[in-house]
Scaffold this motif. Structure first.
Motif, PDB file in Angstrom:
ATOM      1  N   GLN A  51       5.059  11.841  -3.388  1.00  0.00           N
ATOM      2  CA  GLN A  51       6.412  11.713  -3.922  1.00  0.00           C
ATOM      3  C   GLN A  51       6.392  11.000  -5.276  1.00  0.00           C
ATOM      4  N   LEU A  52       5.576   9.967  -5.406  1.00  0.00           N
ATOM      5  CA  LEU A  52       5.511   9.192  -6.642  1.00  0.00           C
ATOM      6  C   LEU A  52       5.046  10.032  -7.822  1.00  0.00           C
ATOM      7  N   PHE A  53       4.015  10.846  -7.608  1.00  0.00           N
ATOM      8  CA  PHE A  53       3.442  11.649  -8.687  1.00  0.00           C
ATOM      9  C   PHE A  53       3.923  13.094  -8.693  1.00  0.00           C
ATOM     10  N   ASN A  54       4.712  13.465  -7.693  1.00  0.00           N
ATOM     11  CA  ASN A  54       5.217  14.825  -7.569  1.00  0.00           C
ATOM     12  C   ASN A  54       4.069  15.847  -7.558  1.00  0.00           C
ATOM     13  N   VAL A  55       3.099  15.595  -6.685  1.00  0.00           N
ATOM     14  CA  VAL A  55       1.942  16.481  -6.524  1.00  0.00           C
ATOM     15  C   VAL A  55       1.777  16.820  -5.051  1.00  0.00           C
ATOM     16  N   CYS A  56       0.931  17.802  -4.766  1.00  0.00           N
ATOM     17  CA  CYS A  56       0.673  18.182  -3.377  1.00  0.00           C
ATOM     18  C   CYS A  56      -0.526  17.384  -2.839  1.00  0.00           C
ATOM     19  N   SER A  57      -0.762  17.499  -1.553  1.00  0.00           N
ATOM     20  CA  SER A  57      -1.846  16.751  -0.918  1.00  0.00           C
ATOM     21  C   SER A  57      -3.215  17.195  -1.433  1.00  0.00           C
ATOM     22  N   ARG A  58      -3.330  18.459  -1.789  1.00  0.00           N
ATOM     23  CA  ARG A  58      -4.606  18.968  -2.312  1.00  0.00           C
ATOM     24  C   ARG A  58      -4.941  18.330  -3.661  1.00  0.00           C
ATOM     25  N   THR A  59      -3.935  18.089  -4.480  1.00  0.00           N
ATOM     26  CA  THR A  59      -4.153  17.420  -5.765  1.00  0.00           C
ATOM     27  C   THR A  59      -4.629  15.994  -5.540  1.00  0.00           C
ATOM     28  N   LEU A  60      -4.032  15.298  -4.573  1.00  0.00           N
ATOM     29  CA  LEU A  60      -4.496  13.948  -4.249  1.00  0.00           C
ATOM     30  C   LEU A  60      -5.941  13.981  -3.773  1.00  0.00           C
TER      31      LEU A  60
ATOM     32  N   GLY B  29     -12.655  10.620  -8.327  1.00  0.00           N
ATOM     33  CA  GLY B  29     -12.626   9.189  -8.612  1.00  0.00           C
ATOM     34  C   GLY B  29     -11.511   8.782  -9.552  1.00  0.00           C
ATOM     35  N   ILE B  30     -10.486   9.590  -9.656  1.00  0.00           N
ATOM     36  CA  ILE B  30      -9.372   9.287 -10.562  1.00  0.00           C
ATOM     37  C   ILE B  30      -8.505   8.170  -9.999  1.00  0.00           C
ATOM     38  N   ILE B  31      -8.289   8.171  -8.688  1.00  0.00           N
ATOM     39  CA  ILE B  31      -7.461   7.137  -8.067  1.00  0.00           C
ATOM     40  C   ILE B  31      -8.266   6.397  -7.012  1.00  0.00           C
ATOM     41  N   PRO B  32      -8.182   5.058  -6.992  1.00  0.00           N
ATOM     42  CA  PRO B  32      -8.878   4.278  -5.970  1.00  0.00           C
ATOM     43  C   PRO B  32      -8.130   4.356  -4.638  1.00  0.00           C
ATOM     44  N   PHE B  33      -8.875   4.410  -3.540  1.00  0.00           N
ATOM     45  CA  PHE B  33      -8.253   4.517  -2.222  1.00  0.00           C
ATOM     46  C   PHE B  33      -9.132   3.852  -1.170  1.00  0.00           C
ATOM     47  N   LYS B  34      -8.562   3.614  -0.015  1.00  0.00           N
ATOM     48  CA  LYS B  34      -9.266   3.085   1.159  1.00  0.00           C
ATOM     49  C   LYS B  34      -8.927   3.964   2.342  1.00  0.00           C
ATOM     50  N   ARG B  35      -9.920   4.204   3.183  1.00  0.00           N
ATOM     51  CA  ARG B  35      -9.706   4.967   4.410  1.00  0.00           C
ATOM     52  C   ARG B  35      -9.739   3.984   5.575  1.00  0.00           C
ATOM     53  N   VAL B  36      -8.664   3.963   6.348  1.00  0.00           N
ATOM     54  CA  VAL B  36      -8.563   3.065   7.501  1.00  0.00           C
ATOM     55  C   VAL B  36      -8.185   3.894   8.709  1.00  0.00           C
ATOM     56  N   GLY B  37      -9.093   4.004   9.649  1.00  0.00           N
ATOM     57  CA  GLY B  37      -8.808   4.727  10.886  1.00  0.00           C
ATOM     58  C   GLY B  37      -8.412   6.174  10.661  1.00  0.00           C
ATOM     59  N   GLY B  38      -9.021   6.825   9.702  1.00  0.00           N
ATOM     60  CA  GLY B  38      -8.718   8.219   9.437  1.00  0.00           C
ATOM     61  C   GLY B  38      -7.529   8.442   8.522  1.00  0.00           C
ATOM     62  N   ARG B  39      -6.828   7.377   8.179  1.00  0.00           N
ATOM     63  CA  ARG B  39      -5.692   7.492   7.248  1.00  0.00           C
ATOM     64  C   ARG B  39      -6.111   6.953   5.893  1.00  0.00           C
ATOM     65  N   ILE B  40      -5.490   7.442   4.862  1.00  0.00           N
ATOM     66  CA  ILE B  40      -5.842   7.058   3.501  1.00  0.00           C
ATOM     67  C   ILE B  40      -4.709   6.238   2.900  1.00  0.00           C
ATOM     68  N   TYR B  41      -5.096   5.108   2.290  1.00  0.00           N
ATOM     69  CA  TYR B  41      -4.127   4.215   1.660  1.00  0.00           C
ATOM     70  C   TYR B  41      -4.563   3.912   0.234  1.00  0.00           C
ATOM     71  N   TYR B  42      -3.569   3.676  -0.608  1.00  0.00           N
ATOM     72  CA  TYR B  42      -3.794   3.364  -2.008  1.00  0.00           C
ATOM     73  C   TYR B  42      -3.146   2.015  -2.286  1.00  0.00           C
TER      74      TYR B  42
ATOM     75  N   PHE C 246       0.839  -1.195   0.000  1.00  0.00           N
ATOM     76  CA  PHE C 246       0.000   0.000   0.000  1.00  0.00           C
ATOM     77  C   PHE C 246       0.871   1.241   0.000  1.00  0.00           C
ATOM     78  N   TYR C 247       0.359   2.278  -0.629  1.00  0.00           N
ATOM     79  CA  TYR C 247       0.976   3.595  -0.558  1.00  0.00           C
ATOM     80  C   TYR C 247       0.150   4.456   0.379  1.00  0.00           C
ATOM     81  N   ASP C 248       0.797   5.345   1.109  1.00  0.00           N
ATOM     82  CA  ASP C 248       0.049   6.342   1.873  1.00  0.00           C
ATOM     83  C   ASP C 248       0.160   7.673   1.129  1.00  0.00           C
ATOM     84  N   ASN C 249      -0.397   8.727   1.698  1.00  0.00           N
ATOM     85  CA  ASN C 249      -0.397  10.026   1.013  1.00  0.00           C
ATOM     86  C   ASN C 249       1.022  10.513   0.707  1.00  0.00           C
TER      87      ASN C 249
END
Length: 87
Positions: free
Chosen positions: A39-48, A55-68, A31-34
C-alpha cells in the motif's frame, strides 16, 4: 469502586506496573508487513519479492512472515530523495 479510581488513590510506589511507562514501550519499533509495504509503495507482492532478492529493501523473516523496519525503509527513501536531488 472501579479499577481506575482505585489505582488513582494508591501511592505511586503501590500503583500496578501497567500504569507506569515501560522502557520497552519507549523504545518500541514500528514494522511494516507486506500489505503495508504494498500500500505504501503502490506495488504488487511480486515487486516486493524482486526488491528483496535484489537487496533494494532491508527485511526480516520471522516465522515465515516478512517484516520491514519502518525506520530503515524511511531512511532508504530519504537517501533515494537525496540522490535524485543531486541529478
Amino acid at each position: 469502586m472501579n479499577e481506575r479510581k482505585k489505582n488513582d488513590q494508591r501511592p505511586a510506589y503501590r500503583k500496578p506496573s501497567f500504569t507506569k511507562p515501560n522502557k520497552r514501550q519507549e523504545v518500541e519499533k514500528k514494522f511494516y508487513d507486506n500489505a503495508d509495504m504494498m500500500q505504501l509503495f503502490n506495488v504488487c507482492s511480486r515487486t516486493l519479492q524482486r526488491w528483496r532478492d535484489e537487496g533494494i529493501i532491508p527485511f526480516k523473516r520471522v516465522g515465515g512472515r516478512i517484516y520491514y523496519l519502518a525506520s530503515k525503509v524511511d531512511r532508504m527513501m530519504e537517501e533515494e530523495d537525496e540522490t535524485e536531488d543531486e541529478q
